[in-house]
Design an enzyme around this catalytic site. Structure first.
Site, PDB file in Angstrom:
ATOM      1  N   LYS A 116       0.810  -1.223   0.000  1.00 48.88           N
ATOM      2  CA  LYS A 116       0.000   0.000   0.000  1.00 48.88           C
ATOM      3  C   LYS A 116       0.842   1.272   0.000  1.00 48.88           C
ATOM      4  O   LYS A 116       0.440   2.299  -0.552  1.00 48.88           O
ATOM      5  CB  LYS A 116      -0.961  -0.012   1.195  1.00 48.88           C
ATOM      6  CG  LYS A 116      -1.941  -1.182   1.185  1.00 48.88           C
ATOM      7  CD  LYS A 116      -2.837  -1.153  -0.044  1.00 48.88           C
ATOM      8  CE  LYS A 116      -3.901  -2.247  -0.024  1.00 48.88           C
ATOM      9  NZ  LYS A 116      -3.401  -3.577  -0.333  1.00 48.88           N
ATOM     10  N   LYS A 158      -2.663   2.306   9.041  1.00 46.69           N
ATOM     11  CA  LYS A 158      -3.025   1.267   8.075  1.00 46.69           C
ATOM     12  C   LYS A 158      -1.869   0.309   7.831  1.00 46.69           C
ATOM     13  O   LYS A 158      -0.713   0.725   7.757  1.00 46.69           O
ATOM     14  CB  LYS A 158      -3.445   1.907   6.737  1.00 46.69           C
ATOM     15  CG  LYS A 158      -4.669   2.800   6.834  1.00 46.69           C
ATOM     16  CD  LYS A 158      -5.053   3.384   5.492  1.00 46.69           C
ATOM     17  CE  LYS A 158      -5.638   2.363   4.566  1.00 46.69           C
ATOM     18  NZ  LYS A 158      -6.144   2.992   3.311  1.00 46.69           N
ATOM     19  N   GLY A 165      -9.937  -4.018   5.874  1.00 47.27           N
ATOM     20  CA  GLY A 165     -10.109  -3.444   7.200  1.00 47.27           C
ATOM     21  C   GLY A 165      -9.186  -4.012   8.261  1.00 47.27           C
ATOM     22  O   GLY A 165      -9.149  -3.514   9.392  1.00 47.27           O
ATOM     23  N   GLU A 200      -2.400   7.862   7.508  1.00 53.09           N
ATOM     24  CA  GLU A 200      -3.157   8.694   6.587  1.00 53.09           C
ATOM     25  C   GLU A 200      -4.065   9.619   7.389  1.00 53.09           C
ATOM     26  O   GLU A 200      -4.475   9.288   8.513  1.00 53.09           O
ATOM     27  CB  GLU A 200      -4.035   7.846   5.656  1.00 53.09           C
ATOM     28  CG  GLU A 200      -3.300   7.194   4.529  1.00 53.09           C
ATOM     29  CD  GLU A 200      -4.244   6.463   3.577  1.00 53.09           C
ATOM     30  OE1 GLU A 200      -3.757   6.044   2.521  1.00 53.09           O
ATOM     31  OE2 GLU A 200      -5.444   6.306   3.890  1.00 53.09           O
ATOM     32  N   LYS A 237     -17.785  -4.138   2.283  1.00 52.52           N
ATOM     33  CA  LYS A 237     -18.882  -3.597   1.499  1.00 52.52           C
ATOM     34  C   LYS A 237     -20.140  -4.446   1.666  1.00 52.52           C
ATOM     35  O   LYS A 237     -20.069  -5.670   1.717  1.00 52.52           O
ATOM     36  CB  LYS A 237     -18.480  -3.523   0.026  1.00 52.52           C
ATOM     37  CG  LYS A 237     -17.280  -2.625  -0.219  1.00 52.52           C
ATOM     38  CD  LYS A 237     -16.672  -2.853  -1.588  1.00 52.52           C
ATOM     39  CE  LYS A 237     -15.367  -2.088  -1.751  1.00 52.52           C
ATOM     40  NZ  LYS A 237     -14.693  -2.400  -3.016  1.00 52.52           N
ATOM     41  N   ASN A 289      -7.169  -2.588  -6.545  1.00 56.58           N
ATOM     42  CA  ASN A 289      -7.426  -4.024  -6.540  1.00 56.58           C
ATOM     43  C   ASN A 289      -7.101  -4.583  -7.914  1.00 56.58           C
ATOM     44  O   ASN A 289      -7.699  -4.186  -8.919  1.00 56.58           O
ATOM     45  CB  ASN A 289      -8.882  -4.310  -6.186  1.00 56.58           C
ATOM     46  CG  ASN A 289      -9.158  -4.037  -4.721  1.00 56.58           C
ATOM     47  OD1 ASN A 289      -8.576  -4.655  -3.838  1.00 56.58           O
ATOM     48  ND2 ASN A 289     -10.026  -3.081  -4.453  1.00 56.58           N
ATOM     49  N   ARG A 291      -7.726  -7.295  -9.653  1.00 53.65           N
ATOM     50  CA  ARG A 291      -8.552  -8.479  -9.906  1.00 53.65           C
ATOM     51  C   ARG A 291      -9.958  -8.021 -10.277  1.00 53.65           C
ATOM     52  O   ARG A 291     -10.266  -6.829 -10.233  1.00 53.65           O
ATOM     53  CB  ARG A 291      -8.622  -9.353  -8.657  1.00 53.65           C
ATOM     54  CG  ARG A 291      -9.101  -8.571  -7.420  1.00 53.65           C
ATOM     55  CD  ARG A 291      -9.374  -9.445  -6.236  1.00 53.65           C
ATOM     56  NE  ARG A 291      -9.537  -8.699  -5.001  1.00 53.65           N
ATOM     57  CZ  ARG A 291     -10.625  -8.054  -4.633  1.00 53.65           C
ATOM     58  NH1 ARG A 291     -11.685  -8.011  -5.432  1.00 53.65           N
ATOM     59  NH2 ARG A 291     -10.681  -7.411  -3.480  1.00 53.65           N
TER      60      ARG A 291
END
Length: 448
Positions: A116, A158, A165, A200, A237, A289, A291
């Site tokens: 990340k 993070k 998450g 962040e 989500k 992502n 994919r």
């Protein structure tokens, strides 16, 4: 084009891939664990091969078993779906070394975007707006406190190798930051084997907006609009829609062109999704992502394209079957993720499907691999289906969703269907006025 593809996944996405292959005349191999011997995609595939016991580490994450399965069946390519090995650069690399095609991006880009910190710096360099934060990993509490003081609280800790998450903690003050760092590092180490973290700026009421991208090996790159994935619980989500109620056509086009330019410069291949937080008219990159996404059907609905078919074509070296000027969105689409869980406590509820009735009618699609008499195994993710609704407008889409929810029946296990029946009656949802924290606030209010 490939003659035979091995599907290295399970559940609804395995069936989704199988259907795309059949539409293309490509033979399929279902690689499955012993727990999935009676799964629908296993029954429908041209061939099936058992790759191990129920544990995912011994089956769906077992790279040697999957390579052997390809060699035994003569499969030339592997579609990883989402989850499991879909974003494992090592898997893509090993397949290439064995003369097999990974239906997905290049290993180098999976590896890059899996870090990340490196992904954020790369996107910044390519002109994509990013969330303010540390320039790299945080090595000490003192460094974190200095960076946070400069940014201002609250801040988000993070995991550098994270997702879903895990390894993500909010610190609202200097007093909270050391504990948040320690917890995030521990979670990241347990989940990803890497305790590197970064900071962040924590945005107060952002929406989660993601842009679907596609690139082939001939230099063609397109974007297919955005999906609004702001209805989330614990960073997972729950419901997605496209287009976002928050964006204007001009904003949609601008961010689409920005990210398409970025992945063109990267030399990216295949499907990808760049995810943003969006607040006060500004976009902030959070991750990419590499994919196909769980929520890809909402994009398929409004653009009338088959994204899985396109993945296969591009992996086989063919050109994209559409150009940017061909992609004209039509109407509105909403997806509900149906989980075998208690709709109040969200505790998983695997078990026997005693009765099942699917909704139907114009603009109603159900991606699911369950059937009457199917026993949901307790070893994997609790997602059992996705209800996708398409209509000419958002208001019509919500009306059609209400009707579809009244028709669907899943008896024998608890599901999250009642949650969606409540959500679509909420004035905020009907108005499209929500952010990534809305659902957790609403759920908390239901228990007071």
């Amino acid at each position: 084009m490939f003659d035979k593809i091995l599907i290295a996944n399970r559940g609804e996405i395995a069936l989704r891939i199988l259907r795309a292959c059949k539409d293309m005349g490509v033979r399929t191999v279902a690689a499955h664990s012993t727990a999935d011997a009676e799964a629908m995609h296993v029954r429908f595939a041209d061939e099936s091969i058992c790759i191990g016991p129920p544990s995912a580490t011994q089956s769906y994450l077992n790279i040697p078993a999957l390579i052997t399965a390809c060699e035994l069946t003569g499969a030339q390519a592997v579609h990883p779906g989402y989850g499991f090995l879909s974003e494992k650069a090592e898997f893509a690399q090993i397949l290439e070394e064995h003369g097999l095609t990974f239906i997905g991006p290049k290993a180098e880009h999976i590896r890059l975007m899996g870090d990340k910190i490196a992904a954020k710096e790369t996107m910044r360099r390519l002109g994509v707006p990013v969330v303010p934060g540390s320039e790299g990993g945080i090595d000490s509490d003192a460094e974190a406190l200095a960076v946070a003081a400069e940014m201002g609280y609250p801040v988000l800790v993070k995991a550098a190798a994270g997702g879903g998450g895990r390894g993500m903690k909010v610190a609202r003050s200097a007093e909270e930051l050391p504990r948040a760092l320690a917890t995030a590092r521990a979670e990241a180490k347990a989940a990803f084997g890497d305790d590197a973290v970064y900071l962040e700026k924590y945005l107060q009421k952002p929406r989660h907006i993601e842009v679907q991208l596609f690139a082939d090996s001939h230099g063609n790159v397109v974007h297919l609009g955005e999906r609004d994935c702001s209805l989330q619980r614990r960073h997972q989500k729950v419901m997605e829609e496209s287009p976002s109620p928050a964006l204007t056509p001009a904003q949609r086009e601008e961010i689409g062109e920005t990210v398409a330019s970025a992945i063109r410069q990267l030399g990216y291949l295949g499907a990808g999704t760049i995810e943003f937080l969006y607040e006060d008219g500004r976009f902030y990159f959070i991750e990419m992502n590499t994919r196909i996404q769980v929520e890809h059907p909402v994009t398929e609905a409004i653009y009338d394209v088959d994204l899985v078919r396109e993945q296969i074509r591009v992996a086989a070296g063919e050109k994209l079957s559409f150009r940017q000027k061909d992609l004209k969105p039509r109407g509105h689409a909403i997806e509900c993720r149906i989980n075998a869980e208690n709709p109040k406590t969200f505790v998983p509820n695997p078990g026997l499907i005693k009765y099942f009735h699917a909704p139907g009618g114009l603009g109603v699609r159900l991606d699911s691999a369950i059937y009457e008499g199917y026993r949901i195994p307790p070893y994997y993710d609790s997602l059992i289906g996705k209800l996708i609704i398409h209509a000419d407008s958002r208001a019509e889409c919500l009306m059609r969703l209400r009707r579809a929810l009244s028709e669907i029946v899943v008896d024998g296990v608890n599901t999250t269907l009642p949650l969606f029946e409540e959500l679509i009656e909420n004035p905020d949802i009907q108005a499209g006025d929500y952010d990534i924290h809305w659902l957790e606030r609403w759920l908390a209010s239901q228990t007071e």
